[in-house]
Write an enzyme that holds these catalytic residues in place. Structure first.
Site, PDB file in Angstrom:
ATOM      1  N   HIS A   1      -9.372  -2.030  -5.115  1.00  0.00           N
ATOM      2  CA  HIS A   1      -8.064  -2.245  -4.211  1.00  0.00           C
ATOM      3  C   HIS A   1      -7.269  -3.270  -4.800  1.00  0.00           C
ATOM      4  O   HIS A   1      -6.003  -3.262  -4.625  1.00  0.00           O
ATOM      5  CB  HIS A   1      -8.702  -2.819  -2.851  1.00  0.00           C
TER       6      HIS A   1
ATOM      7  N   HIS B   1       0.719  -1.164   0.011  1.00  0.00           N
ATOM      8  CA  HIS B   1       0.048  -0.084   0.219  1.00  0.00           C
ATOM      9  C   HIS B   1       0.926   1.209   0.068  1.00  0.00           C
ATOM     10  O   HIS B   1       0.718   2.313  -0.598  1.00  0.00           O
ATOM     11  CB  HIS B   1      -0.801   0.038   1.058  1.00  0.00           C
TER      12      HIS B   1
ATOM     13  N   HIS C   1      -0.413 -11.414  -4.884  1.00  0.00           N
ATOM     14  CA  HIS C   1       1.023 -11.029  -4.590  1.00  0.00           C
ATOM     15  C   HIS C   1       1.965 -11.787  -5.360  1.00  0.00           C
ATOM     16  O   HIS C   1       2.938 -11.359  -5.840  1.00  0.00           O
ATOM     17  CB  HIS C   1       1.075 -10.541  -3.182  1.00  0.00           C
TER      18      HIS C   1
ATOM     19  N   ASP D   1      -3.181  -2.685  -5.043  1.00  0.00           N
ATOM     20  CA  ASP D   1      -2.212  -3.543  -4.623  1.00  0.00           C
ATOM     21  C   ASP D   1      -1.215  -3.872  -5.856  1.00  0.00           C
ATOM     22  O   ASP D   1      -0.063  -4.104  -5.670  1.00  0.00           O
ATOM     23  CB  ASP D   1      -2.933  -4.937  -4.381  1.00  0.00           C
TER      24      ASP D   1
END
EC number: 3.5.1.108
Length: 303
Positions: free
Chosen positions: A237, A78, A264, A241
């Protein structure tokens, strides 16, 4: 010339780690040209530095974790997203613990901190990584791709079989030549399912998580009293990310990222695949800012 940027002043904040639940002191400091973003574990003696680079990514289970030997910094995405969105090339990030504070679960508070510190242009050209051809990684029905694009664009699709998600937009494409990162993406919060949070807490994870710093979803809907900040906050969001994860290339991107259910781990695999395929990208600078496919807000004075 499009120049590199750092912070004008030092700025500090306090928060809690999402997973550790620990109080964390965060200090953002200016850094010289070509430093990049460097995380510093100031609670250790000597201080351990970890450059924000794709090759330094270790665990990607619930967030992006940077490692240097047995020293780690969790949940960097973030803050890195805010750095990318505001075009910060060089900064030191000092931490008093092993995790970046979660703040409100978005990049908004980090944007505010950086803007409060002020931005300063440096006497060196800003380097961009331009995507020259498609690079794709896939795993278990998930996919992450880079394609050439004259600008910076992030397209993402999520696919959750849950009433809260089925009723809302699960895909979004953001072209940052026409869309403001600060207004349209930075305030999108992380989200989690109540059932998962209970499981995580039993395993000493998400100890700092609450409706104060995440969108919490149960079988009936969103538990946060104030609801959502954007109609498509969930997928926004994921875009936030991804922008943070992509900044681990060490430079701003000229190209498009496309993610389908990517997280991720897959984002980092894509970065590593790109780095290895040296014919798929090039480093460019711009002597004339008017010819660049990407522009940034003018440096703002410290508040």
């Amino acid at each position: 010339m499009i120049k590199q940027r750092t912070l004008k002043n030092i700025i500090r904040a306090t928060g809690v780690g999402l997973h550790s639940g620990e109080k964390v002191y965060l200090t953002l400091k200016p850094a010289p040209v070509n430093t990049g973003i460097v995380f510093c574990r100031a609670d250790l003696d000597p201080v351990v530095q970890i450059p924000a680079r794709a090759e330094n990514v270790g665990d990607t289970t619930l967030s992006t974790t940077l490692v240097n030997g047995d020293v780690k910094v969790d949940t960097v995405e973030h803050l890195l997203s805010a750095m990318a969105g505001l075009g910060i090339d060089n900064a030191y990030v000092e931490l008093s613990a092993s995790e970046v504070p979660i703040m409100d679960g978005s990049a908004g508070p980090f944007v505010f901190l950086i803007q409060s510190a002020g931005l300063e242009e440096q006497d060196a050209p800003k380097k961009f990584i331009r995507i020259l051809r498609e690079v794709t990684v896939e795993e278990g029905g998930k996919r992450a791709t880079f394609v050439p694009f004259e600008g910076f664009k992030v397209s993402f699709e999520i696919d959750f079989d849950h009433p809260v998600f089925r009723d809302r937009t699960q895909s979004a494409s953001v072209d940052f030549s026409s869309t403001s990162f600060v207004k349209e993406v930075s305030r999108a919060r992380t989200f989690g399912f109540m059932s998962d949070i209970e499981y995580l807490r039993k395993h000493n994870l998400a100890l700092g998580g609450s409706v104060e710093n995440a969108i919490v979803v149960d079988k009936d809907g969103v538990l946060n009293e104030d609801g959502l900040r954007y109609e498509d906050e969930f997928v926004k969001h994921k875009i936030l990310d991804a922008i943070g994860d992509l900044y681990l290339l060490g430079n701003s991107l000229i190209g498009e990222f496309r993610g389908f259910k990517s997280g991720h781990a897959l984002n980092n695999r894509l970065l590593r695949a790109l780095i290895e395929q040296t014919d798929a990208w090039e480093v460019v600078t711009f002597e004339d800012a008017s010819t660049a496919p990407i522009s940034y807000m003018r440096p703002v004075a410290a508040v």
